[in-house]
Design a protein around this motif. Structure first.
Motif, PDB file in Angstrom:
ATOM      1  N   HIS A 151      -5.077   5.103   3.283  1.00 30.08           N
ATOM      2  CA  HIS A 151      -3.799   5.799   3.352  1.00 30.08           C
ATOM      3  C   HIS A 151      -3.839   7.105   2.563  1.00 30.08           C
ATOM      4  O   HIS A 151      -3.219   8.096   2.968  1.00 30.08           O
ATOM      5  N   VAL A 201       0.833  -1.196   0.000  1.00 24.94           N
ATOM      6  CA  VAL A 201       0.000   0.000   0.000  1.00 24.94           C
ATOM      7  C   VAL A 201       0.867   1.245   0.000  1.00 24.94           C
ATOM      8  O   VAL A 201       0.632   2.195  -0.746  1.00 24.94           O
ATOM      9  N   HIS A 202       1.923   1.274   0.810  1.00 26.24           N
ATOM     10  CA  HIS A 202       2.767   2.458   0.912  1.00 26.24           C
ATOM     11  C   HIS A 202       3.533   2.690  -0.385  1.00 26.24           C
ATOM     12  O   HIS A 202       3.878   3.825  -0.699  1.00 26.24           O
ATOM     13  N   GLU A 215      -5.743   1.378   0.244  1.00 30.80           N
ATOM     14  CA  GLU A 215      -5.180   2.514  -0.489  1.00 30.80           C
ATOM     15  C   GLU A 215      -6.001   3.777  -0.256  1.00 30.80           C
ATOM     16  O   GLU A 215      -5.443   4.867  -0.068  1.00 30.80           O
ATOM     17  N   ARG A 266       2.306   2.221  -3.294  1.00 28.75           N
ATOM     18  CA  ARG A 266       1.386   2.623  -4.360  1.00 28.75           C
ATOM     19  C   ARG A 266       0.697   3.956  -4.107  1.00 28.75           C
ATOM     20  O   ARG A 266       0.053   4.485  -5.003  1.00 28.75           O
ATOM     21  N   VAL A 267       0.773   4.498  -2.898  1.00 28.89           N
ATOM     22  CA  VAL A 267       0.092   5.753  -2.568  1.00 28.89           C
ATOM     23  C   VAL A 267       1.124   6.768  -2.100  1.00 28.89           C
ATOM     24  O   VAL A 267       1.857   6.512  -1.136  1.00 28.89           O
ATOM     25  N   VAL A 287      -2.290   7.583  -6.629  1.00 29.39           N
ATOM     26  CA  VAL A 287      -2.207   6.122  -6.571  1.00 29.39           C
ATOM     27  C   VAL A 287      -1.446   5.673  -7.804  1.00 29.39           C
ATOM     28  O   VAL A 287      -1.829   6.015  -8.937  1.00 29.39           O
ATOM     29  N   PRO A 296      -8.784   1.743  -6.645  1.00 28.78           N
ATOM     30  CA  PRO A 296      -7.996   1.654  -5.415  1.00 28.78           C
ATOM     31  C   PRO A 296      -8.626   0.685  -4.429  1.00 28.78           C
ATOM     32  O   PRO A 296      -9.852   0.537  -4.360  1.00 28.78           O
TER      33      PRO A 296
END
Length: 359
Positions: A79, A27-28, A76, A30-31, A66, A72
């Protein structure tokens, strides 16, 4: 092509991150906020180019991207909401947080409401992906507005967040109050409050305090749910008291009895009483004042409670005061307190005779 190393205008810039990102969760990776992208050499114009129709990225919220074209995920969106609501200062952007510290720099943004309850693993809360909005607590002075999937909840004082999977999450009582503020379905409200108590997430008193501060106890369906909640909380506390006596092999007391002076008035009720040792246990399941109860009435109830306790102690009866939280979090310790009071009875003057009647 690796979407983390895009090309801009035919040129191939340096990779998005100058160091490996394997220590971050997916997740981190991709965002990202615009500030974080700039810290990795990606200007705003280049980020915008990647978000054109058919491009490899998308702008989910103002200043938040993103790094893939598909829908998403719930995580996602979560975040992204935190990056939008608690955007770190540009000078902090290079310190991309590692797992377990995902938003340590975002102390001015805390997930609350139904999203927080989902993170607290409430079965009665919808999953993150199904939520139209993610509630985020921010200081009242923040100059932001709700947008997209983010609903800002302004707080005069921010609560101390509880980290859940590296995300700053509001404590259960505050998250419940913020969720209930948006709900009109009495059945859903009752289910959430009941799960909070039955599941041991919080004590009824803490929850009622938050609902009172949020001025939600003027709503009939919330008051009805709270009435059931308080009855539920007392029943759970009584069951824990029974469990404490039996698990820790204390002498069996007389349960839920009234004490009276011979030929005189009623002194009051206690939850457990050992007549041979003149020891009584009282469960304090009082809740803060509800909206339909005047403060004067609450003060009078407290005075009555204090007078009863003082009367019992003048008669030589030891009163052990227990709270639901103590029973839940430190049952063995509370059993030791009761056992000590029972053993100390041999060294005290005999208590006055009282009449014991079932409640």
């Amino acid at each position: 092509m690796n979407h983390n190393t895009p090309t801009f205008g035919g040129e191939t810039p340096s990779p998005l991150s100058p160091r490996p990102l394997s220590h971050l969760t997916d997740v981190h990776r991709r965002v990202y906020s615009a500030a974080q992208l700039r810290a990795h050499g990606v200007p705003a114009s280049s980020a915008a180019a990647q978000c054109r129709p058919g491009g490899p990225w998308q702008q989910l919220l103002p200043g938040v991207y993103v790094l893939h074209p598909g829908p998403p995920t719930g995580e996602e969106r979560l975040h992204a909401a935190l990056l939008y609501a608690g955007r770190p200062a540009p000078e902090r952007a290079k310190a991309i947080p590692v797992q377990g510290q995902a938003h340590a720099a975002l102390c001015d943004a805390v997930v609350t409401g139904l999203a927080a309850l989902a993170l607290h693993r409430f079965s009665s809360a919808p999953p993150l992906l199904s939520l139209d909005r993610i509630d985020v607590l921010v200081p009242r002075t923040r100059r932001l507005r709700s947008t997209g999937c983010v609903r800002l909840v302004r707080a005069p004082a921010m609560p101390v967040p509880e980290p859940v999977a590296g995300v700053p999450v509001a404590p259960v009582p505050r998250a419940l109050a913020d969720a209930v503020a948006q709900l009109t379905d009495a059945h859903v409200v009752r289910r959430l409050l009941t799960e909070a108590v039955r599941g041991g997430h919080c004590e009824p008193a803490a929850l009622v305090r938050e609902l009172t501060q949020a001025r939600l106890l003027t709503r009939a369906h919330v008051v009805d749910a709270v009435d059931s909640l308080l009855a539920e909380g007392r029943a759970i506390a009584e069951n824990r008291l029974y469990e404490m006596v039996r698990t820790h092999e204390l002498p069996e007391p007389l349960w839920n009895v009234d004490l009276r002076l011979p030929g005189g008035p009623r002194i009051g009720g206690v939850d457990a009483y050992w007549p041979d040792q003149a020891v009584a246990v009282e469960l304090d399941t009082r809740a803060p004042r509800q909206g339909r109860r005047r403060q004067e009435d609450e003060d009078e109830l407290w005075c009555e409670y204090t007078r009863r306790r003082e009367t019992l102690e003048r008669l030589g009866i030891t009163v052990v005061h227990l709270t639901p939280r103590k029973l839940r979090e430190a049952m063995e310790q509370q059993a030791t307190v009761v056992r000590t009071a029972l053993m100390a009875s041999a060294d005290r003057e005999p208590a006055a005779y009282v009449v014991v009647l079932p409640q």
